[in-house]
Design a protein around this motif. Structure first.
Motif, PDB file in Angstrom:
ATOM      1  N   PRO A  16      38.290  36.681  36.841  1.00 21.04           N
ATOM      2  CA  PRO A  16      37.275  37.141  35.892  1.00 21.04           C
ATOM      3  C   PRO A  16      37.871  38.082  34.862  1.00 21.04           C
ATOM      4  N   ARG A  17      37.166  38.220  33.769  1.00 19.01           N
ATOM      5  CA  ARG A  17      37.539  39.188  32.746  1.00 19.01           C
ATOM      6  C   ARG A  17      36.519  40.319  32.749  1.00 19.01           C
ATOM      7  N   PHE A  18      37.021  41.528  32.949  1.00 15.37           N
ATOM      8  CA  PHE A  18      36.176  42.715  32.919  1.00 15.37           C
ATOM      9  C   PHE A  18      36.258  43.328  31.524  1.00 15.37           C
ATOM     10  N   ARG A  36      45.855  41.597  35.875  1.00 13.45           N
ATOM     11  CA  ARG A  36      46.898  40.698  35.385  1.00 13.45           C
ATOM     12  C   ARG A  36      47.238  40.912  33.908  1.00 13.45           C
ATOM     13  N   LYS A  37      46.222  41.151  33.081  1.00 10.83           N
ATOM     14  CA  LYS A  37      46.446  41.306  31.642  1.00 10.83           C
ATOM     15  C   LYS A  37      45.452  42.333  31.108  1.00 10.83           C
ATOM     16  N   ALA A  79      40.062  43.212  30.466  1.00 12.05           N
ATOM     17  CA  ALA A  79      41.123  43.022  31.460  1.00 12.05           C
ATOM     18  C   ALA A  79      40.881  41.740  32.237  1.00 12.05           C
ATOM     19  N   GLU A  80      41.936  40.983  32.463  1.00 12.31           N
ATOM     20  CA  GLU A  80      41.858  39.828  33.356  1.00 12.31           C
ATOM     21  C   GLU A  80      42.352  40.278  34.728  1.00 12.31           C
ATOM     22  N   GLU A 140      32.268  37.743  41.364  1.00 11.23           N
ATOM     23  CA  GLU A 140      32.728  38.879  40.564  1.00 11.23           C
ATOM     24  C   GLU A 140      32.886  38.396  39.121  1.00 11.23           C
ATOM     25  N   SER A 141      32.389  39.203  38.205  1.00 11.24           N
ATOM     26  CA  SER A 141      32.440  38.799  36.797  1.00 11.24           C
ATOM     27  C   SER A 141      32.377  40.037  35.927  1.00 11.24           C
ATOM     28  N   GLY A 142      32.619  39.826  34.648  1.00 11.54           N
ATOM     29  CA  GLY A 142      32.501  40.929  33.717  1.00 11.54           C
ATOM     30  C   GLY A 142      31.095  41.497  33.668  1.00 11.54           C
TER      31      GLY A 142
END
Length: 248
Positions: A16-18, A36-37, A79-80, A140-142
């Motif tokens: 997911p991307r937060f 991760r990123k 953030a990923e 889980e997700s942004g």
């Protein structure tokens, strides 16, 4: 050797991307979370301490907006991440041995905003954790992380395959299972004793399923006026957690 207790579900891996300061900073501060990123504006990066091994891409606000859904407020940070490792229900119960922290059990509450808000209330009132069924709860997700305002990283979240069996295990651990229902005869305050409490809440509108109600020790209602038919499930959870926290 197989570990005893209710086995967590095995969801497919996802990243997911937060977005938003609270969610991203909390993820970076959580040693159990793999980030991760990171995409960030230069303004948001000012004063931010990130691991040297974390790939960071500078971008403007418009570019970040393309990484998140709709008009989501990213506050200059995206953030990923990897989803957190599964938690065993038995391990969570064991963490609360000797204290009266409540459990929150959600029956098919699928709205990520509601689940995020419930996580935030669970953190505010020091709940032991939340329990959901894997197939009828958001991943889980942004959106969950943003609504939880960082508390997704600190409140244990157990996903189970069978909620009824999980409620049986919760009862065996000495919890008094109180299901919130508008058609209950007693109010929540009238049902709270000195036991360890598991609060069970169903989705807004449909409420708890019949089988879930059957696995509660007591049904209780909140003493709301007849000016409204019901409360949003996240509001109901916050009020119920407050009642448990302030009982005699």
């Amino acid at each position: 050797m197989a570990k005893k207790g209710h086995r967590p579900s095995k969801a497919a891996p996802s990243r997911p991307r937060f977005y938003g300061r609270h969610a991203v900073l909390a993820a970076l501060a959580n040693p159990e979370r793999m980030v991760r990123k990171l995409w960030v504006t230069r303004e948001a990066m000012a004063g931010l301490d990130v691991p040297s091994t974390l790939p960071v891409t500078f971008a403007d606000a418009a570019d970040l907006a393309r990484l998140v859904p709709g008009d989501a407020p990213h506050q200059g940070m995206v953030a990923e991440v990897d989803a957190l490792e599964d938690i065993w229900l038995g391990d969570l119960i064991a963490q609360g041995e000797g204290d009266r922290r409540p459990l929150v059990v959600l029956d098919q509450v699928t709205d990520p905003h509601n689940v995020g808000a419930i996580l935030r209330s669970a953190a505010a009132f020091d709940a032991l954790g939340i329990v959901t069924q894997d197939r009828h709860a958001p991943p889980e997700s942004g959106t969950v992380a943003r609504s939880a305002a960082g508390t997704l990283e600190v409140v244990p979240w157990v996903r189970v395959v069978n909620l009824a069996r999980a409620l049986d295990e919760i009862a065996e651990a000495g919890f008094w299972r109180i299901g919130l229902s508008g058609h209950a005869d007693k109010t929540l305050g009238e049902t709270l004793g000195g036991e360890r409490i598991a609060l069970v809440l169903g989705a807004e509108g449909e409420g708890m399923r019949q089988n879930t109600e059957a696995h509660c020790d007591q049904l209780a209602k909140l003493p709301i006026s007849d000016k409204v038919e019901s409360l949003n499930v996240s509001n109901a959870a916050a009020i119920a957690l407050y009642a448990v926290a302030t009982r005699g």
